[in-house]
Design an enzyme around this catalytic site. Structure first.
Site, short mmCIF file in Angstrom:
data_model
loop_
_atom_site.label_atom_id
_atom_site.label_comp_id
_atom_site.label_asym_id
_atom_site.label_seq_id
_atom_site.Cartn_x
_atom_site.Cartn_y
_atom_site.Cartn_z
N HIS A 76 0.85 -1.20 0.00
CA HIS A 76 0.00 0.00 0.00
C HIS A 76 0.88 1.25 0.00
CE1 HIS A 76 -4.12 -1.58 1.54
NE2 HIS A 76 -3.63 -2.32 0.57
N TYR A 204 -9.15 5.48 7.82
CA TYR A 204 -9.27 5.77 9.26
C TYR A 204 -10.24 6.93 9.39
CZ TYR A 204 -4.92 3.10 10.14
OH TYR A 204 -3.94 2.12 10.23
N LYS A 300 1.05 -0.76 15.11
CA LYS A 300 2.47 -0.86 15.44
C LYS A 300 2.86 -2.11 16.24
CE LYS A 300 3.89 2.76 13.42
NZ LYS A 300 4.13 2.32 12.05
N TYR A 387 4.12 6.22 10.24
CA TYR A 387 3.26 5.12 9.79
C TYR A 387 4.08 4.05 9.07
CZ TYR A 387 -1.05 2.81 8.36
OH TYR A 387 -2.06 1.89 8.20
#
Ligand code: APR
Ligand code: PHB
Length: 393
Positions: A76, A204, A300, A387
């Site tokens: 992605h 999100y 994470k 990220y």
């Protein structure tokens, strides 16, 4: 299989941390025995996040288990932040030159288990009453029961990869450990279904009814979450009720594209930030969820676990060649990265959820920050950099 009575590294816990550590140590010529309290099927039945940073991808490659991930995983280049009924893309690749790999933790675990079995490395599932001894000296050992017999394995090091509720951290004297913790006043209800994802990237969403996340496991399997009360029970929610709530938290045109279907799994998980310091106690080394927990916003958890065992595997291999330098710096090096990921996960959670106690002022702050982010390349770069993952150090 006869259970060995001695090994170099005794790994407690066959989650992704323990399995990856075993695979890396095998590459470096270090012997391990893996002890797991549950059955292999139980471990594979747990559904967890599915976004891998490049550092985790590289470690899986180094461990020799990357083949299926590269064939079936979905690279992605970005994700969407959604608020006020609008989606805004964070272009990870344009901002950082990096991308993430969407590949479920269940699949990572399966690949590691298969490789361990194929290499004939000793693993004991359904090990009862595991206890750890002597790690303050040079001759630690681990005792447990298996199929009615009691066993003891002597080792050079114990690797505590046994998750948040494991026995390893709990065996450290109270005075030697410091804990930092924050529990959030809500949970996530997740649903897994064999339907195509609503979008080819993750969404999100910050919404007045609460946070929502659109994720996926493949082009035909979707994973969705909605923020819920801590005491919510997934069994009390029909699939229809879940889909309706999800759609209400998405912009109408996105909601209209959601493919609904029967759930394969539906569950509620609490959100927690937790760090135990240090991560080494003599010859007991903690890694992964045994040492730290992040709330899932930003995915994470698995990446931190992979980073820990990347450093730990090298430190243990160095030790077997006569140098303790890596072991001595392990805790400090991990914790530097851990606290940065704790900060990002806490910040992203704070930005995206409805908090029962922050009032209208808190909501105005969230909104101002979201508007700032979509108007600022600098702010987007800061999100993207975290990220895709900070360097291992
Ligand atoms: N003896 C042996 N095994 C144990 C014991 C024990 N006393 N206690 C716990 N375990 C096992 C658990 O059954 C589990 O399989 O340790 C394993 C720990 O695995 P995870 O909880 O998956 O933790 P970790 O490998 O650190 O994973 C880190 O993956 O699971 C996610 O949320 C986690 O994303 C994070 C990442
Ligand atoms: C998931 O796919 O389960 C997932 C993805 C991203 C997150 C959390 C969970 O931030």
């Amino acid at each position: 299989m006869t259970i060995p009575t001695r090994t170099q590294v005794l790994i407690v816990g066959a989650g992704p941390a323990g399995l990856l550590l075993g695979a890396l140590l095998h590459r470096y010529g270090v012997d391990t025995v893996l002890l797991e309290a549950r059955s292999a099927d139980y471990v594979l039945g747990r559904i967890r996040a599915g976004v891998l940073e490049q550092v985790a991808v590289d470690l899986l490659d180094e461990a020799g288990v990357g083949e299926r991930m590269h064939a079936e995983g979905l690279p992605h280049d970005g994700f969407d932040l959604c608020f006020d009924g609008q989606r805004h893309r964070i272009d990870l690749h344009a901002l950082t030159g990096k991308r993430v790999m969407v590949y479920g933790q269940t699949e990572v675990t399966r690949d590691l288990m298969d490789a361990r079995r194929a290499a004939g490395l000793p693993s004991v599932y359904e090990a009862d009453g595991v206890s750890v001894h002597g790690f303050d000296g040079a001759r630690p050992s681990v005792r447990f029961h298996h199929q009615g017999a009691t066993h003891e394995i002597k080792c050079d090091f114990i690797a505590g990869c046994d998750g948040f509720h494991g026995v390893c951290r709990a065996s450290v004297p109270e005075a030697a450990i410091q804990r930092y913790e924050k529990v959030y006043p809500f949970g996530w209800m997740g649903l897994l279904a064999d339907v195509p994802p609503v979008s080819h990237e993750l969404i999100y969403a910050n919404h007045e009814r609460g946070f929502a996340l659109c994720s996926m496991r493949s082009a035909t399997r979707s994973r969705y979450y909605v923020q819920c009360a801590l005491d919510e029970h997934a069994e009390r929610w029909s699939d229809d009720a879940f889909w309706q709530e999800l759609k209400r938290r998405l912009p109408p045109d996105t909601a209209a594209q959601v493919h609904t279907g029967a759930s394969i799994e539906k569950s509620v998980a609490p959100l927690r930030s937790f760090v135990a310091e240090p991560m080494r106690f003599g010859r007991l080394m903690l890694a992964g969820d045994a040492a730290h927990i992040v709330p899932p916003t930003g995915a994470k958890g698995l990446n931190l676990a992979a980073g820990d065992v990347g450093l730990l595997s090298r430190a243990l291999a160095e030790f077997s060649r006569g140098s303790a330098a890596g072991i001595d710096s392990y805790s400090q090096r991990c914790l530097q990265r851990v606290w940065k990921a704790e900060r990002f996960s806490w910040w992203f959670t704070s930005l995206m959820h409805r908090f029962p106690d922050t009032g209208e002022f808190g909501q105005k702050m969230q909104h101002a920050e979201l508007e700032y982010i979509v108007g600022s390349t600098a702010a987007q770069t800061a999100i993207a950099e975290n990220y895709v993952g900070l360097p291992l150090g």
